[in-house]
Structures are given as C-alpha cells and as structure tokens.
Enzyme design. Structure first.
Site, mmCIF file in Angstrom:
data_model
loop_
_atom_site.group_PDB
_atom_site.id
_atom_site.type_symbol
_atom_site.label_atom_id
_atom_site.label_comp_id
_atom_site.label_asym_id
_atom_site.label_seq_id
_atom_site.Cartn_x
_atom_site.Cartn_y
_atom_site.Cartn_z
ATOM 1 N N LYS A 30 0.859 -1.183 0.000
ATOM 2 C CA LYS A 30 0.000 0.000 0.000
ATOM 3 C C LYS A 30 0.895 1.233 0.000
ATOM 4 C CE LYS A 30 -3.956 1.888 2.620
ATOM 5 N NZ LYS A 30 -4.852 1.607 3.759
ATOM 6 N N SER B 154 -9.740 1.299 2.673
ATOM 7 C CA SER B 154 -8.922 2.144 1.822
ATOM 8 C C SER B 154 -7.809 1.395 1.087
ATOM 9 C CB SER B 154 -8.297 3.259 2.667
ATOM 10 O OG SER B 154 -7.415 2.705 3.633
ATOM 11 N N SER C 262 -9.772 -1.058 6.848
ATOM 12 C CA SER C 262 -9.210 -0.912 5.495
ATOM 13 C C SER C 262 -8.448 -2.102 4.942
ATOM 14 C CB SER C 262 -8.321 0.320 5.431
ATOM 15 O OG SER C 262 -9.129 1.453 5.322
#
Ligand code: GLN
Length: 494
Positions: free
Chosen positions: A76, A151, A175
């Site tokens: 990420k 996310s 997330s």
C-alpha cells in the site's frame, strides 16, 4: 495458470528449485502490464528493483531458503520505501521519496520477498472505496464498474486479480478487511502492537495497524510471522513472542466457541450478505464449533466513536504536511515584501495554500472535524466522551471473550457498490464500516475470509474477531472455515 499461485506455492517452488524467482517476477510484471490498465491498482511499479532482488534470491542459495523466498509483494502506498516514491495517494506527497524503509518492508525483504510496487488507496487511508485517491480510482476485479472497497483497495485488487500472492495494507477502521471482503480474498488486521507501525504514514495512531492481504489463510499466517514483532523504532510495538502461525494450522480446532452478536445483525445488513454469513456459521458448526449468543451493548456507538477518535488523531498527525518539511509546496501568491505584509503572514499564506491545494476533500473534512472535536470547549463533550465510550466497547469484547474464542459477524453489511454511488454522501460511506471499526477501537485482531457470492457474482466476507495477541486461535478458526469451503478458490476473469 493465471497468476503465479499462492504465497505458499511460490516459496515452496523457489525453495525446491522448481521455479526461478526471476521468472516469477517477470510474470508478475507482465501481468501488471496486461491488466492494471483496467484496474488502476498500482501507483508505482518497481520492476527493475524487483528483478534485481529476485535475481539475488536465484543467485544466493541461502536467500532461496528464506520463509518468503521469491514471493512478489505489493505494498500500500502509505508504507515508506527507501528511494521509492511514497504518496499515500495524496497530491501533497506526489513526489515524496522517503529516505528509509518501513520496518515491515525491511522484514519482508529480509525474508526473501520481492517488492513489485506501491498500490493505490484512499488519500491517507481515509475512505471505504479507494475513490478518495488523488491519482484516480481502483476498480473491483469482479466488476469493473464497482469499487474494490477501501482504503487498501489497490492491494486487495492486486491479490484478487492474481497479480501478486501477497499485498500489505493498513487498517485503521477496516481498510484491510473490508476491501478483502469486497474482492473475495483474505485480509488480516493483527492486534494493535503486533506489527511495527514505523514507516507507516500515520492516519490515527491509536488505531492504525499493518497487515497482509492474501488468497488463503495459510498465506496470511506465513506473512504475519514475517512482519510481526517488537521494534525499537515503534514504542507501541509489543514485546510478545511471535509464533510460527502457519505451524498452528492443522485440522479443525477441537472446541472452538464462536460468539454471534445476533442483535447487531438484525438491521441494515443486505439479505444476501446475511444468508452467506449464516451458511458460514453453519459450516463451522457442522465441523465441531459451538455457536454462542453474545451481546455487545455498546456496538451501536462504534461508528460515532471511531469517527471522533480517528479524525481527532488525523488532524494532529496531518499537521506535519505544511509545505516546509515534506512534499508539495504551493507557490506563494505574492511575497511579503511586495504586499507589505510581514514574513509571518507570508509563511501562513504558504501553509494555507499548500494544504488547500495539496489535500483532497475527504482529508480536509476530517482535519476540520478532528480540529473541532479537540478544540477548547468541545474537547470534553466529544473527544473525552468518545474515549470513555471506547473503553466500554473494549469491555463488551472482554466480557464476550470470557465465554467464546472468537466473535463472528459479516465484514461489510453490503457487497461492493458502484463507483460514485456513495461519494456525495459521506455518512453512507462511513456506514460501510459498522462491523469493522470496533476491532480497531478495542485493539483486537480480526480477519475477513471469503464466505460466498451474491447473485450478481460479488464476493462476501465473513469476519472473525479474536482475543488480544491470540492470532493463533483466530487463524485456526478462519482456516477451519476455509478447509470446508471452496469460495477462496474462485477468481475473477479479467
Ligand atoms: N473506512 C474507514 C475510514 O474511512 C477506515 C479506513 C481505514 O481503515 N484506513 O476511516
């Protein structure tokens, strides 16, 4: 075979000399080229560097015996990587190149993993759909007109689309788990403190935790063993022993007691999600688990408490992005000398313009909310009160865990929604987190595993929440479900 296989398959093949890390890496880079135009999962691809580290695995026999030898990983884009752009999908960090690696990155590379790129996410991990990125949306590999969840949507899409067998995400209020559920894969949020947060661009420090997204529970266990542990650079990382989590997965756990908070699940849960959840419980029961009713009386307060705590901490954490220390700086409209203002006014104008131009709308909304709840006069009513209720939410779980080993609920009340559908209504977006935020507020480990599909072929996730630092039982429960179901074997066709 589409994709390179699971983490376990890749590393076993590399260890046994059946496949070369370089070939696997080339295959991953080719797949990114072939499918990422449709998905938008990656912000940055580090092909050259990946090939070099894969070559090192092939060249040095001692590297080929490592626990993650040759395993391609996507990170990420809020995890710092030395020499590689790290943006948190924000314009304010569009060109930021960190001078150091996050501890998890160091751990992964030491374990033989090969980092292939940085994945798209909601800006500073704020969101539930990956639509709040400054660099465009990521699409769900199961339905390209839908969100991948958020996310960590880029990480989830990369694993679901069989680009990489492993991706790391961060989970502040769901997330990792929520995009894993919406993309039909496994997502694990470890106990708070289990994994070092050093080098994670902070959103809400008392809630943030890094964890793996994988195709299988065993892969999640292997990844967790590699990244967990005490770290001198993170004072909140825990000095707990790190077990060999994968070794703990053998057959059905003997007497698993699963708590089900029925009262929570009566309202607002999509009918197909509900049905899949109930079948998942049935599978576990048929294989020896006992289902026990539990109540979590303060669960209804989790969303408001989370959005008070998370925004308060975010407003403080994001104060550092001021155009001086990091990243983007807005060009000053006029210099102080020209306008007759003081230097101080000029500096303030630069801060203001940098933040106005550098942050997107959701980040600004959260900074304003957080600043408000921390301000004199409102602090007691909002921030202090939310901390008190946070304790009550934690105690709900402590009481439940006197009777059960894990608590089960759906990961998300709804399957993946259409791109744009909830963007104009932040409250609707926040409600996608009702089942995930309480594990962060209580610091507990939680996992999402595939447990079915809707009639429109959209994945559904089962969430299991465990005791503090008892990832072993949590993974065993998730593995029991996986062994007796086939959902995890399905892949989207792109
Ligand atoms: N969806 C939640 C939020 O918007 C959680 C995000 C996260 O876990 N990073 O805050």
């Amino acid at each position: 075979m589409i994709g390179v296989g699971t983490l376990r398959e890749v590393r076993d093949d590399v260890r046994a000399g059946r496949r070369k890390a370089t070939d696997i890496c080339e295959q991953v880079v080719a797949r990114i080229k072939a499918v990422d135009g449709k998905l938008g999962a990656f912000n940055t691809v580090t092909a050259e560097r990946a090939l070099a580290s894969a070559a090192a695995v092939d060249r040095h026999p001692e590297r080929a015996t490592l626990p993650l030898a040759g395993v391609p990983v996507a990170l990420k884009d809020n995890l710092s990587t030395r020499g590689v752009r790290t943006t948190a999908s924000s314009k304010i960090l569009e060109h930021f190149v960190p001078p150091y690696d996050a501890t998890v990155v160091t751990h992964l590379e030491r374990a033989g993993a090969v980092i292939v790129g940085k994945t798209n996410c909601d800006e500073f991990a704020m969101g539930s759909s990956t639509e709040n990125s400054a660099f465009g949306v990521t699409r769900n590999p199961w339905a390209l007109d839908r969100i991948p969840g958020g996310s960590s949507g880029g990480s989830a899409a990369a694993v679901a689309a069989q680009i990489t067998p492993l991706a790391l995400g961060s989970d502040t209020g769901g997330s990792i788990r929520q995009p894993a559920a919406m993309c039909g894969i496994v997502g694990l949020k470890p106990t708070y403190g289990r994994v070092s947060r050093y080098g994670l661009l902070a959103f809400a420090s008392s809630l943030d935790q890094i964890g793996p997204l994988t195709q299988t529970v065993e892969d999640a266990a292997l990844a967790l063993s590699a990244i967990a542990g005490l770290d001198a650079a993170d004072a909140t990382s825990a000095p707990e022993h790190v077990p060999d989590y994968a070794a703990g997965l053998n057959g059905d756990p003997p007497t698993l007691k699963i708590g089900v908070p029925r009262a929570l699940l009566d309202e607002g849960v999509d009918a197909e999600v509900s049905a899949a959840f109930n079948s998942a419980l049935e599978v576990l029961r048929e294989h020896g688990a006992r289902l026990v009713d539990v109540t979590l009386p303060y669960a209804g307060a989790a969303i408001p408490v989370y959005y008070l705590v998370a925004t308060a901490e975010a407003s403080s954490n994001l104060a550092r992005y001021d155009g001086v220390r990091y990243g983007f700086r807005a060009a000053a409209a006029r210099s102080a000398a020209q306008s007759g203002q003081t230097m101080h006014d000029d500096l303030r104008a630069m801060y203001g313009a940098t933040r106005a131009q550098g942050f997107g709308p959701e980040v600004k909304r959260r900074i304003m909310l957080g600043t408000y709840v921390l301000s004199a006069g409102y602090y007691d009513a909002y921030y202090l009160k939310s901390q008190q209720v946070r304790t009550l939410i934690r105690q709900d779980y402590e009481r439940a865990f006197e009777h059960v080993d894990v608590v089960a609920m759906p990961t998300s009340p709804i399957p993946a929604f259409k791109l744009g559908e909830r963007l104009s209504d932040p409250l609707q977006m926040y409600l996608a987190d009702v089942f995930t935020v309480s594990a962060n507020l209580a610091g507990l480990p939680a996992i999402s595993v595939p447990c079915g599909f809707t009639s429109a072929n959209l994945p559904i996730g089962l969430q299991l929440i465990g005791r503090m630092f008892d990832e072993t039982t949590l993974l065993a429960a998730a593995y029991a479900h996986e062994r007796h179901t086939e959902w995890w074997k399905r892949h989207p066709t792109l």
